[in-house]
Design a protein around this motif. Structure first.
Motif, mmCIF file in Angstrom:
data_model
loop_
_atom_site.group_PDB
_atom_site.id
_atom_site.type_symbol
_atom_site.label_atom_id
_atom_site.label_comp_id
_atom_site.label_asym_id
_atom_site.label_seq_id
_atom_site.Cartn_x
_atom_site.Cartn_y
_atom_site.Cartn_z
ATOM 1 N N ASN A 414 0.796 -1.294 0.047
ATOM 2 C CA ASN A 414 -0.048 -0.118 0.103
ATOM 3 C C ASN A 414 0.806 1.266 0.087
ATOM 4 O O ASN A 414 1.347 1.536 1.052
ATOM 5 N N LEU A 415 0.960 1.936 -1.137
ATOM 6 C CA LEU A 415 1.658 3.194 -1.128
ATOM 7 C C LEU A 415 0.743 4.345 -1.201
ATOM 8 O O LEU A 415 1.174 5.522 -1.566
ATOM 9 N N SER A 416 -0.637 4.123 -1.007
ATOM 10 C CA SER A 416 -1.507 5.168 -1.063
ATOM 11 C C SER A 416 -2.153 5.597 0.371
ATOM 12 O O SER A 416 -3.014 4.820 0.690
ATOM 13 N N ILE A 417 -2.049 6.698 0.862
ATOM 14 C CA ILE A 417 -2.497 6.961 2.075
ATOM 15 C C ILE A 417 -3.626 7.859 1.756
ATOM 16 O O ILE A 417 -3.627 9.169 1.255
ATOM 17 N N LYS A 418 -4.980 7.621 2.140
ATOM 18 C CA LYS A 418 -6.224 8.337 1.982
ATOM 19 C C LYS A 418 -6.466 8.969 3.094
ATOM 20 O O LYS A 418 -6.441 8.736 4.149
ATOM 21 N N GLU A 427 -9.044 8.150 13.730
ATOM 22 C CA GLU A 427 -8.213 7.448 14.759
ATOM 23 C C GLU A 427 -7.609 6.293 14.177
ATOM 24 O O GLU A 427 -6.488 5.858 14.687
ATOM 25 N N LYS A 428 -8.097 5.490 13.042
ATOM 26 C CA LYS A 428 -7.322 4.714 12.397
ATOM 27 C C LYS A 428 -6.140 5.037 11.451
ATOM 28 O O LYS A 428 -5.178 4.316 11.672
ATOM 29 N N LEU A 429 -6.134 6.311 11.205
ATOM 30 C CA LEU A 429 -4.829 6.835 10.571
ATOM 31 C C LEU A 429 -3.987 6.931 11.637
ATOM 32 O O LEU A 429 -2.701 6.846 11.077
ATOM 33 N N GLU A 430 -4.111 7.223 12.603
ATOM 34 C CA GLU A 430 -3.151 7.632 13.708
ATOM 35 C C GLU A 430 -2.185 6.090 14.066
ATOM 36 O O GLU A 430 -1.193 6.213 14.504
ATOM 37 N N GLN A 431 -3.204 5.260 13.764
ATOM 38 C CA GLN A 431 -2.449 3.673 14.021
ATOM 39 C C GLN A 431 -2.098 3.040 12.617
ATOM 40 O O GLN A 431 -1.498 1.750 12.798
#
Length: 521
Positions: A414-418, A427-431
């Motif tokens: 996964n090279l795409s951060i949405k 909250e999920k992005l934090e982890q």
């Protein structure tokens, strides 16, 4: 393991029997060498069985020598090997004990006219006791019976006589047989045992089943407590943090602690086949050798034009850089690995050549570029920080835009951060960087942060990407943060906070390092 002739001599020339490894002038000379070697061995401090073993080998070699001596025709080494194997495989060492005391190991026929107090009879299985229908004869059973010749029925009677005569005066008899009903070496107890069980009313018969069962292993996971000494080590680690340290922690916290904090290393094994890691290094080094000759200049198609012979030469240089022998790669699986590496390097050159042919400008700025002392502050007062260091495989400019390229043997993940749309997603992005799938993205974020904070490059934007050897024809696959491929300092603010979460987890005294068990399917 492939070892070159030169290495072989360097490692083993001091051995007394080194001449046995050298190519002999003739088979007869080689037999003499082996006879001489066996003779010398017999003067060493040996036990009786080993002495007997060596003597039997010496006898076999002498028999072959005597058989070959009268003849003048040439015998090949392969033929000698067959002769030795045939002769040695038929050799037996007789067991000779003291007849009046101790354990006697005997065949069934040897027990005739002898009585024993205690008997242990092995392999009391049907087909061995009695032997069963296995006569070596061309005459059918009916023909033998008609002419009153021996059949397997008489053999059964002979075995029955030997068996009952053996046990008639014994006080303790142990009859062992294999009773496995499935798998290899299946067996059925001898009919004589069944007969005893049915007809014998006078003796006490005890059945004992011995089973080789193994309990499932309950593996205790390694857990390392963060003591004061460990926390001090972690404080020292903060001064030199590499992106590979963080990915190692995500993969297995205990491995991270042992290798990155304590500095322990796994024992290096001699590779019979090129490992995944060595294969990756082979391609890395080959690309480094090619591109470092063109640093600081705009590449042309001719710069990347290599004949097959020139590319092989580059790979040989990379092999030497790996501290391997080029002889390793002339046959077998290693030859295939080298051929695949050659194809990957050629594909990468082809992709770059196509870019230039399409009118793009490509300038190589550095290969294997190292960065050090890139500070990242955890608080606004700038009192708490970590310092990043590492190596970037390639930095170049494509049409004037700065690019960071990391070579990987594996496929890209996964090279795409949405961007988060809801609070739960935030909250999920934090982890996010605690997930194994985002290891490559985390590494690229650290590289981007390092380059944008390095005074050597004045750029405000950078592109980061993975060039996978498994998908070399796809070219560089870029990291995208919130849909943007051109990464700036402000765009890195959030990803760097998530990286900070990983580092704080490593430093947190309340959380021990616990071993992760990776499932293999």
């Amino acid at each position: 393991v492939y070892i070159s002739k030169k290495q072989f001599k360097e490692f083993l020339w001091e051995l007394s029997y080194f001449n046995l490894f050298e190519k002999p002038m003739s088979v007869k000379e080689f037999i003499d060498l082996m006879i001489s070697f066996c003779y010398q061995l017999k003067f060493r401090d040996l036990d009786d069985i080993l002495y007997e073993n060596i003597s039997h080998f010496e006898k076999s070699f002498k028999i072959i020598k005597n058989q070959l001596t009268p003849y003048t025709f040439e015998v090949k080494m392969e033929t000698l090997e067959v002769l030795i194997n045939q002769l040695v495989s038929s050799e037996t060492i007789d067991f000779q004990g003291e007849p009046l005391q101790g354990l006697q190991v005997m065949g069934l026929l040897e027990t005739r006219l002898l009585n024993f107090e205690n008997i242990i009879l092995l392999s009391a299985n049907e087909g061995k006791l009695p032997l069963g229908n296995s006569q070596n004869t061309y005459l059918p059973f009916d023909v033998r019976q008609h002419f009153h010749l021996h059949t397997f029925l008489e053999n059964d009677s002979i075995y029955a006589y030997h068996f009952y005569r053996l046990i008639q005066d014994a006080e303790n008899v142990h009859l062992l047989f294999n009773a496995l009903s499935s798998g290899v070496n299946t067996g059925e107890k001898s009919r004589f045992i069944t007969q005893i069980e049915i007809e014998d009313q006078h003796h006490e018969i005890e059945h004992v089943i011995i089973e080789n069962s193994s309990e499932p292993i309950n593996k205790q996971l390694i857990q390392i407590e963060k003591t004061a000494a460990v926390l001090q080590k972690l404080e020292d680690w903060k001064k030199r943090v590499s992106p590979s340290h963080l990915t190692s922690f995500i993969y297995n916290p205990v491995d991270f602690y042992l290798t990155k904090i304590l500095g322990t290393r796994e024992t290096s094994e001699i590779e019979e086949e090129l490992s995944q890691r060595s294969y990756g290094n082979l391609v890395h080094y080959a690309l480094q050798i090619i591109y470092e000759k063109h640093l600081g200049k705009k590449l042309s198609c001719n710069d990347l034009e290599f004949s097959d012979k020139e590319l092989i030469e580059v790979l040989n240089q990379a092999i030497v850089k790996l501290n391997h022998q080029t002889d390793f790669y002339e046959k077998g699986m290693n030859y295939i690995h080298k051929s695949i590496a050659e194809r990957v390097v050629r594909t990468i050159l082809k992709v770059d050549k196509q870019l230039i042919a399409d009118g793009n400008t490509l300038e190589i700025l550095s290969v294997e570029r190292n960065f050090e002392n890139i500070d990242y502050y955890f608080n606004e007062e700038k009192t708490d920080k970590v310092s990043f260091y590492g190596f970037i495989d390639r930095i170049d400019r494509l049409n004037g835009k700065l690019r960071i390229i990391d070579y990987k043997t594996a496929k890209t993940k996964n090279l795409s951060i949405k961007e988060a749309k809801k609070e739960e997603e935030e909250e999920k992005l934090e982890q996010l960087f605690f997930k194994d799938d985002y290891k490559q993205a985390m590494q690229l974020c650290v590289y981007a942060y390092a380059v944008l904070n390095d005074t050597k490059y004045p750029d405000n934007f950078v592109q980061c990407g993975i060039w996978s050897f498994a998908e070399a024809n796809k070219g560089v696959q870029n990291l995208q943060i919130f849909g943007e491929e051109e990464i700036s300092r402000p765009l890195l603010d959030n990803p760097m906070k998530w990286i900070k979460n990983v580092i704080e987890e490593i430093l947190n005294p309340a959380n021990d390092f616990v071993e992760e068990v990776k499932q293999s399917w």
